[in-house]
Motif scaffolding. Structure first.
Motif, mmCIF file in Angstrom:
data_model
loop_
_atom_site.group_PDB
_atom_site.id
_atom_site.type_symbol
_atom_site.label_atom_id
_atom_site.label_comp_id
_atom_site.label_asym_id
_atom_site.label_seq_id
_atom_site.Cartn_x
_atom_site.Cartn_y
_atom_site.Cartn_z
ATOM 1 N N HIS A 1 -1.913 103.268 -45.448
ATOM 2 C CA HIS A 1 -2.769 104.414 -45.103
ATOM 3 C C HIS A 1 -3.961 103.938 -44.290
ATOM 4 C CE1 HIS A 1 -4.937 108.176 -45.528
ATOM 5 N NE2 HIS A 1 -5.963 107.554 -46.097
ATOM 6 N N ALA A 2 -4.149 104.511 -43.094
ATOM 7 C CA ALA A 2 -5.293 104.181 -42.232
ATOM 8 C C ALA A 2 -6.510 104.924 -42.757
ATOM 9 C CB ALA A 2 -4.988 104.562 -40.792
ATOM 10 N N GLU A 3 -7.277 104.257 -43.577
ATOM 11 C CA GLU A 3 -8.333 104.892 -44.365
ATOM 12 C C GLU A 3 -9.620 105.126 -43.578
ATOM 13 O OE1 GLU A 3 -10.577 103.818 -48.554
ATOM 14 O OE2 GLU A 3 -10.213 102.208 -47.122
ATOM 15 N N THR A 4 -10.037 104.149 -42.755
ATOM 16 C CA THR A 4 -11.339 104.196 -42.077
ATOM 17 C C THR A 4 -11.189 103.865 -40.603
ATOM 18 O OG1 THR A 4 -12.535 103.591 -44.096
ATOM 19 C CG2 THR A 4 -13.660 103.188 -42.004
ATOM 20 N N LEU A 5 -11.896 104.633 -39.769
ATOM 21 C CA LEU A 5 -11.952 104.354 -38.336
ATOM 22 C C LEU A 5 -13.401 104.466 -37.886
ATOM 23 C CD1 LEU A 5 -10.482 103.918 -35.584
ATOM 24 C CD2 LEU A 5 -10.465 106.401 -35.343
ATOM 25 N N GLY A 6 -13.863 103.460 -37.155
ATOM 26 C CA GLY A 6 -15.210 103.484 -36.590
ATOM 27 C C GLY A 6 -15.164 103.120 -35.119
ATOM 28 N N LEU A 7 -16.019 103.768 -34.313
ATOM 29 C CA LEU A 7 -16.049 103.491 -32.878
ATOM 30 C C LEU A 7 -17.400 103.906 -32.300
ATOM 31 C CD1 LEU A 7 -15.691 106.570 -31.498
ATOM 32 C CD2 LEU A 7 -13.336 106.192 -32.147
ATOM 33 N N VAL A 8 -17.682 103.437 -31.093
ATOM 34 C CA VAL A 8 -18.873 103.845 -30.360
ATOM 35 C C VAL A 8 -18.528 105.076 -29.538
ATOM 36 C CG1 VAL A 8 -20.555 103.204 -28.590
ATOM 37 C CG2 VAL A 8 -19.766 101.495 -30.249
ATOM 38 N N HIS A 9 -19.288 106.163 -29.711
ATOM 39 C CA HIS A 9 -18.984 107.379 -28.969
ATOM 40 C C HIS A 9 -19.110 107.116 -27.469
ATOM 41 C CE1 HIS A 9 -19.352 111.467 -27.371
ATOM 42 N NE2 HIS A 9 -18.721 111.851 -28.477
ATOM 43 N N PRO A 10 -18.104 107.499 -26.677
ATOM 44 C CA PRO A 10 -18.103 107.148 -25.248
ATOM 45 C C PRO A 10 -19.210 107.787 -24.428
ATOM 46 C CG PRO A 10 -16.256 108.596 -25.792
ATOM 47 C CD PRO A 10 -16.866 108.177 -27.084
ATOM 48 N N HIS A 11 -19.820 108.873 -24.916
ATOM 49 C CA HIS A 11 -20.909 109.503 -24.170
ATOM 50 C C HIS A 11 -22.282 109.132 -24.729
ATOM 51 C CE1 HIS A 11 -18.265 112.975 -22.381
ATOM 52 N NE2 HIS A 11 -17.888 111.773 -22.013
ATOM 53 N N SER A 12 -22.460 109.286 -26.031
ATOM 54 C CA SER A 12 -23.788 109.093 -26.625
ATOM 55 C C SER A 12 -24.100 107.631 -26.936
ATOM 56 C CB SER A 12 -23.892 109.905 -27.926
ATOM 57 O OG SER A 12 -23.063 109.345 -28.936
ATOM 58 N N GLY A 13 -23.063 106.789 -27.062
ATOM 59 C CA GLY A 13 -23.282 105.402 -27.467
ATOM 60 C C GLY A 13 -23.547 105.238 -28.946
ATOM 61 N N GLN A 14 -23.449 106.334 -29.709
ATOM 62 C CA GLN A 14 -23.710 106.302 -31.155
ATOM 63 C C GLN A 14 -22.475 105.792 -31.895
ATOM 64 O OE1 GLN A 14 -24.523 110.188 -32.719
ATOM 65 N NE2 GLN A 14 -24.860 109.486 -34.810
ATOM 66 N N TRP A 15 -22.716 104.998 -32.954
ATOM 67 C CA TRP A 15 -21.610 104.540 -33.802
ATOM 68 C C TRP A 15 -21.191 105.682 -34.728
ATOM 69 C CZ3 TRP A 15 -18.139 100.804 -34.053
ATOM 70 C CH2 TRP A 15 -17.420 100.621 -35.232
ATOM 71 N N LEU A 16 -19.905 106.009 -34.727
ATOM 72 C CA LEU A 16 -19.353 107.051 -35.585
ATOM 73 C C LEU A 16 -18.271 106.441 -36.470
ATOM 74 C CD1 LEU A 16 -18.922 109.959 -32.989
ATOM 75 C CD2 LEU A 16 -20.827 109.597 -34.557
ATOM 76 N N GLN A 17 -18.176 106.931 -37.693
ATOM 77 C CA GLN A 17 -17.184 106.383 -38.616
ATOM 78 C C GLN A 17 -16.669 107.482 -39.536
ATOM 79 O OE1 GLN A 17 -17.861 102.373 -40.136
ATOM 80 N NE2 GLN A 17 -17.402 103.091 -42.213
ATOM 81 N N TRP A 18 -15.361 107.435 -39.818
ATOM 82 C CA TRP A 18 -14.722 108.424 -40.693
ATOM 83 C C TRP A 18 -13.871 107.693 -41.730
ATOM 84 C CZ3 TRP A 18 -14.702 108.329 -35.424
ATOM 85 C CH2 TRP A 18 -15.412 109.346 -34.774
ATOM 86 N N THR A 19 -13.790 108.278 -42.917
ATOM 87 C CA THR A 19 -12.939 107.753 -43.991
ATOM 88 C C THR A 19 -12.209 108.916 -44.645
ATOM 89 O OG1 THR A 19 -14.415 105.887 -44.423
ATOM 90 C CG2 THR A 19 -12.914 106.493 -46.183
ATOM 91 N N VAL A 20 -10.916 108.743 -44.893
ATOM 92 C CA VAL A 20 -10.137 109.782 -45.569
ATOM 93 C C VAL A 20 -9.486 109.186 -46.815
ATOM 94 C CG1 VAL A 20 -9.688 111.214 -43.554
ATOM 95 C CG2 VAL A 20 -8.146 109.334 -44.053
ATOM 96 N N PRO A 21 -9.393 109.967 -47.908
ATOM 97 C CA PRO A 21 -8.839 109.439 -49.157
ATOM 98 C C PRO A 21 -7.333 109.201 -49.055
ATOM 99 C CG PRO A 21 -9.274 111.785 -49.354
ATOM 100 C CD PRO A 21 -9.837 111.366 -48.033
ATOM 101 N N LEU A 22 -6.819 108.434 -50.008
ATOM 102 C CA LEU A 22 -5.383 108.186 -50.072
ATOM 103 C C LEU A 22 -4.626 109.495 -50.274
ATOM 104 C CD1 LEU A 22 -5.157 105.065 -52.411
ATOM 105 C CD2 LEU A 22 -4.624 105.138 -49.970
ATOM 106 N N PRO A 23 -3.466 109.657 -49.637
ATOM 107 C CA PRO A 23 -2.651 110.843 -49.880
ATOM 108 C C PRO A 23 -2.016 110.800 -51.274
ATOM 109 C CG PRO A 23 -1.542 109.353 -48.373
ATOM 110 C CD PRO A 23 -2.898 108.780 -48.604
ATOM 111 N N PRO A 24 -1.528 111.950 -51.754
ATOM 112 C CA PRO A 24 -1.028 112.024 -53.141
ATOM 113 C C PRO A 24 0.082 111.032 -53.470
ATOM 114 C CG PRO A 24 -1.359 114.226 -52.259
ATOM 115 C CD PRO A 24 -1.588 113.279 -51.129
ATOM 116 N N ASP A 25 0.993 110.729 -52.520
ATOM 117 C CA ASP A 25 2.096 109.827 -52.869
ATOM 118 C C ASP A 25 1.592 108.426 -53.207
ATOM 119 O OD1 ASP A 25 1.405 109.194 -50.233
ATOM 120 O OD2 ASP A 25 3.471 109.085 -49.507
ATOM 121 N N MET A 26 0.586 107.937 -52.470
ATOM 122 C CA MET A 26 0.049 106.614 -52.780
ATOM 123 C C MET A 26 -0.814 106.639 -54.034
ATOM 124 S SD MET A 26 -0.706 104.705 -49.112
ATOM 125 C CE MET A 26 -1.349 103.240 -49.923
ATOM 126 N N GLN A 27 -1.530 107.745 -54.257
ATOM 127 C CA GLN A 27 -2.301 107.873 -55.497
ATOM 128 C C GLN A 27 -1.374 107.824 -56.707
ATOM 129 O OE1 GLN A 27 -5.206 111.051 -55.679
ATOM 130 N NE2 GLN A 27 -5.580 110.964 -53.476
#
Length: 308
Positions: free
Chosen positions: A266-292
């Motif tokens: 499961h790809a849990e976390t993704l972080g990147l530099v926003h291509p316009h603002s230059g701000q660091w953005l990051q997202w995290t999503v919980p494990l899906p039910p089958d892995m839980q």
């Protein structure tokens, strides 16, 4: 810029576009120098000329837009971020002509048809769940591809492997096409560099729950590296080998392991530099039910054995 080659001057004047795309527009006569089309990148500029780029974005893909579910985590004029469920193919292809993530994206954001691969920057396997970023404009695409090539994305996964890791570590082993099974990848000496970092979240009797961070992004990288270390992902039909049950495990756990429908990744976390603002953005999503559910069964098995 007097004395610069034209292609080098264009790269500095239009940094939001890749050199390959600027070269394409140059060869098509879409670059005007003092109102005259120029096609040769190696010719020298004098300095002081007026440069005009007359290129029009054309459709880069012929895939069909389809109204399909789309779990959006973030959107603005530059990027889309989605949570892809397991079982969904990213791009149409042989055996999966439609009902893919790209078909859903083209319906939601038709402008993606003008971008290479409909704006997809990186991929997840069909049976891997989690976060993907999509560029929504050509400058954003160029910026994000450069970040990915320079290993600036933060990409963290959770996985369940067969076998008990003693400690976390790093796998640095090149990956390329398998020499005999051409639909699979393998660790091969002539492969591309591939680096995977992993650390332990929880050990079970015959399995380990790990967090994985990618430094590079080769096809099937985590699956291949874990199998290479002899800790294949649970449920991995291509690289997983034979099922392994802990001694004395319950029928419930055996059934869960037998029927787990995909690689436990499961790809849990993704972080990147926003291509316009230059701000660091990051997202995290919980494990899906089958892995839980898989982790719950492994934890229960551990509790039961300790009680005995």
């Amino acid at each position: 810029m007097a004395g610069y080659r034209l292609d080098k001057a264009l790269a500095e004047l239009f940094p939001t576009y890749s050199r390959a795309r600027l070269q394409q527009w140059l060869s098509e006569g879409q670059v005007l120098i003092d109102t005259t089309p120029r096609r040769r990148g190696k010719e020298k500029v004098q300095g002081g000329e007026k440069v005009q780029l007359t290129a029009q974005l054309e459709e880069q893909v012929t895939w069909q837009a389809q109204s399909l579910p789309l779990n959006l985590l973030y959107e603005d004029e530059a990027i889309l971020v989605v949570n892809k469920p397991a079982g969904v193919v990213v791009h149409p292809g042989a055996g999966n002509p439609d009902e893919t993530l790209v078909n859903a994206l083209l319906h939601y954001a038709p402008e993606l048809a003008q971008l290479p691969r409909a704006g997809i920057i990186h991929r997840l396997d069909k049976d891997t769940s989690g976060i993907l970023a999509i560029a929504r404009s050509l400058p954003a695409h160029t910026h994000l591809v450069a970040q990915l090539q320079q290993h600036q994305f933060k990409r963290e996964y959770q996985a369940v492997v067969t076998g008990v890791f003693v400690a976390g570590g790093t796998i640095d082993a090149p990956i390329g096409r398998h020499p005999t099974h051409r639909t699979q990848m393998a660790v091969v000496t002539q492969g591309k560099p591939a680096v995977t970092h992993y650390r332990i979240i929880q050990r079970y009797r015959a399995h380990t729950h790990i967090r994985v961070q990618l430094e590079t992004g080769r096809t099937h990288q985590i699956r291949v590296h874990m199998a290479y270390q002899r800790y294949p992902l649970v449920g991995d039909k291509a690289y997983g080998g034979r099922l392994h049950f802990p001694a004395g495990s319950s029928e419930s756990l055996k059934q869960t392991l037998r029927t787990f429908p995909r690689q436990a990744l499961h790809a849990e976390t993704l972080g990147l530099v926003h291509p316009h603002s230059g701000q660091w953005l990051q997202w995290t999503v919980p494990l899906p039910p089958d892995m839980q559910n898989l982790l719950m069964e492994l934890e229960q098995d551990k509790i039961n054995q300790n009680a005995d």
